[in-house]
Design an enzyme around this catalytic site. Sequence first.
Site, PDB file in Angstrom:
ATOM      1  N   HIS A   1       0.812  -1.299  -0.260  1.00 32.70           N
ATOM      2  CA  HIS A   1      -0.088  -0.391   0.082  1.00 32.70           C
ATOM      3  C   HIS A   1       0.996   0.966  -0.144  1.00 32.70           C
ATOM      4  O   HIS A   1       0.800   2.298  -0.742  1.00 32.70           O
ATOM      5  CB  HIS A   1      -0.741  -0.083   0.543  1.00 32.70           C
ATOM      6  N   GLU A   2       2.080   1.461   0.857  1.00 33.61           N
ATOM      7  CA  GLU A   2       2.408   2.623   0.677  1.00 33.61           C
ATOM      8  C   GLU A   2       3.775   2.818  -0.376  1.00 33.61           C
ATOM      9  O   GLU A   2       4.096   3.779  -0.778  1.00 33.61           O
ATOM     10  CB  GLU A   2       3.256   2.421   2.594  1.00 33.61           C
TER      11      GLU A   2
ATOM     12  N   GLU B   1      -6.557   6.493  -0.896  1.00 38.71           N
ATOM     13  CA  GLU B   1      -6.588   5.800  -0.557  1.00 38.71           C
ATOM     14  C   GLU B   1      -6.834   4.334  -1.357  1.00 38.71           C
ATOM     15  O   GLU B   1      -6.232   3.075  -0.674  1.00 38.71           O
ATOM     16  CB  GLU B   1      -7.416   5.899   1.006  1.00 38.71           C
TER      17      GLU B   1
ATOM     18  N   HIS C   1       1.530   3.784  -2.882  1.00 37.38           N
ATOM     19  CA  HIS C   1       1.428   5.747  -2.995  1.00 37.38           C
ATOM     20  C   HIS C   1       2.635   6.825  -3.504  1.00 37.38           C
ATOM     21  O   HIS C   1       2.951   7.459  -4.391  1.00 37.38           O
ATOM     22  CB  HIS C   1       1.562   5.748  -0.794  1.00 37.38           C
TER      23      HIS C   1
END
Length: 230
Positions: A82-83, A159, A86
């Site tokens: 997830h990071e 997100e 980003h």
Amino acid sequence: AKRSMGVQILDAPATSTERWLVETVRRQSQQAGIGMPEVGIFNSASPNAFATGWNRNSALVAVSTGLLQQMSQAEVEAVLGHEVSHVANGDMITLALIQGVVNTFVVFLSRVIGHVVDRVVFKTERGHGPAYYVTAIVAELVLGVLASIIVMWFSRRREFRADAGGAALSSRRKMADALRRLQAMQEPQPLPDQFAAFGIAGGLGGGLKRLFMTHPPLSERIAALEAATG
């Protein structure tokens, strides 16, 4: 970010967990087509993580000690994905640019509104009267709130994209499990304001407060992942 959060950069991983963290981020960053981010750990009992940096090839991915202690390796892998997503999506610089653009419009439009009110309503013919300054200040406050709603809307949308990216870099099941674990912990404590938009989870909110949330509710993120699977 390193100083304020007390992040320990893993330049020389000393434990098996630290080595696994660095190698997982290395593998995921290669899959995502970005430069290897710095990897770090910060001391917090709350399970959380964040990514920051000015471009895709110069970034930092950090996880909390609480995350490592309370999540399985598969769930941590999804959070890292997830990071990394980003970073790959350029979310940090994009959010900063959007904030800068809307702030510029807020200042400009508040001055325009103040000028119009001063000239049209109060008939000031030369210079600026008190009405200009009062109206400009009030308009800037109101427009600033509206601008924050726009920025937070963008933050929530990214997100969902980062969740999809985390699922691609690990698996949808691992990503959904990680979100469910966060949900079961009754939402982790939010990061400090300057990092809240870059973390894995945000705080609770409803009604008008929802408009100012950096993250969508975890239930909505889980539902989005399940819908994509279906």
